[in-house]
Design an enzyme around this catalytic site. Structure first.
Site, PDB file in Angstrom:
ATOM      1  N   LYS A  16      34.709 101.569  36.540  1.00  0.00           N
ATOM      2  CA  LYS A  16      34.476 101.829  37.963  1.00  0.00           C
ATOM      3  C   LYS A  16      34.373 100.562  38.804  1.00  0.00           C
ATOM      4  O   LYS A  16      34.913 100.509  39.907  1.00  0.00           O
ATOM      5  CB  LYS A  16      33.199 102.657  38.153  1.00  0.00           C
ATOM      6  CG  LYS A  16      33.414 104.140  37.900  1.00  0.00           C
ATOM      7  CD  LYS A  16      32.190 104.930  38.279  1.00  0.00           C
ATOM      8  CE  LYS A  16      31.042 104.563  37.346  1.00  0.00           C
ATOM      9  NZ  LYS A  16      29.830 105.359  37.653  1.00  0.00           N
ATOM     10  N   ARG A 156      24.284  94.323  22.280  1.00  0.00           N
ATOM     11  CA  ARG A 156      23.093  94.884  22.929  1.00  0.00           C
ATOM     12  C   ARG A 156      22.778  96.250  22.309  1.00  0.00           C
ATOM     13  O   ARG A 156      23.697  96.985  21.936  1.00  0.00           O
ATOM     14  CB  ARG A 156      23.325  95.064  24.437  1.00  0.00           C
ATOM     15  CG  ARG A 156      23.532  93.746  25.203  1.00  0.00           C
ATOM     16  CD  ARG A 156      23.556  94.012  26.696  1.00  0.00           C
ATOM     17  NE  ARG A 156      24.326  95.231  26.989  1.00  0.00           N
ATOM     18  CZ  ARG A 156      24.196  95.969  28.082  1.00  0.00           C
ATOM     19  NH1 ARG A 156      23.334  95.638  29.001  1.00  0.00           N
ATOM     20  NH2 ARG A 156      24.945  97.030  28.271  1.00  0.00           N
TER      21      ARG A 156
END
Ligand SMILES: [Zn+2]
Length: 226
Positions: A16, A156
């Site tokens: 996006k 992560r």
């Protein structure tokens, strides 16, 4: 120029932000991200921002009614924007529609769960200098270590494949009714977000050209029919 109000929908990993950066200046759209708007209100210490801050400090979610109010203030005051992060649920979409804020088009970045996992689970970060890498798209020249400081790269916790799948499914269950609503209204433009970034951008530009040319030249269309 008529108003240009566009909603950008898509799960995490659908690209996006790349799309928003790529089309906002081309179509003179202000790039709005709901999360960023909240953070700005907090930083500027506005009345709204101070209330939001209290919730953040308590570690609580900002109540939906409050997001509604802020979204309305924001969207009703602007004519040209590309908004990401609102509406996120059917309830939010119905609220803003009931307030008279209508959109020209809704762009939905459609991408498979497998592709999102491939994109996000291959991200790596240096725990020491925070440099970011991607095993497929931007690998470190030092293999498993950081190019800049030689520290061993990490993934992560959020980028674990199972966590990604959970987020993806949550997103779709919340967004499905929203997509249906916009489809019924004839506003939905599905973009194939499994393509490489350039392809996604080209499809998005083509969709927006269609949206705006239809709205800007109704006379031309009518003349052609004669
Ligand atoms: Zn490093």
């Amino acid at each position: 120029m008529e108003s240009r109000k566009i909603v950008l929908l898509g799960p995490p990993g659908s690209g996006k932000s790349t799309v928003a950066e790529g089309v906002s200046s081309k179509f003179s759209l202000e790039d709005l991200y709901m999360g960023q708007v909240l953070r700005e209100q907090v930083a500027k210490e506005t009345i709204i921002g101070n209330i939001v801050k209290e919730y953040m400090l308590k570690g609580e979610l900002v109540p939906e009614d409050f997001i509604f109010g802020l979204a309305y203030l924001l969207l009703s005051s602007k004519d040209n924007f590309l908004i990401d992060g609102f509406p996120r649920t059917l309830k939010q979409a119905e609220y803003i529609d009931g307030k008279g804020v209508t959109f020209n088009a809704v762009l939905f970045l459609d991408v498979s769960e497998e592709e999102v996992v491939r994109r996000l689970s291959n991200r790596r970060v240096c725990p020491s200098c925070k440099a970011q890498y991607h095993l497929l798209f931007l690998p470190s020249k030092e293999g498993e270590n950081c190019e800049k400081c030689q520290t061993k790269l990490e993934r992560r916790a959020d980028d674990d494949p199972e966590t990604i799948k959970t987020r993806f499914r949550e997103y779709h269950s919340k967004t499905a009714p929203l997509i249906e609503l916009f489809m019924r209204k004839g506003l939905l433009y599905k973009i194939d977000a499994s393509l490489p970034p350039k392809g996604v951008l080209d499809e998005t530009v083509a969709a927006l050209n269609k949206v705006f040319s239809i709205q800007e030249s109704p006379k031309v269309e009518a003349e052609k029919e004669e």
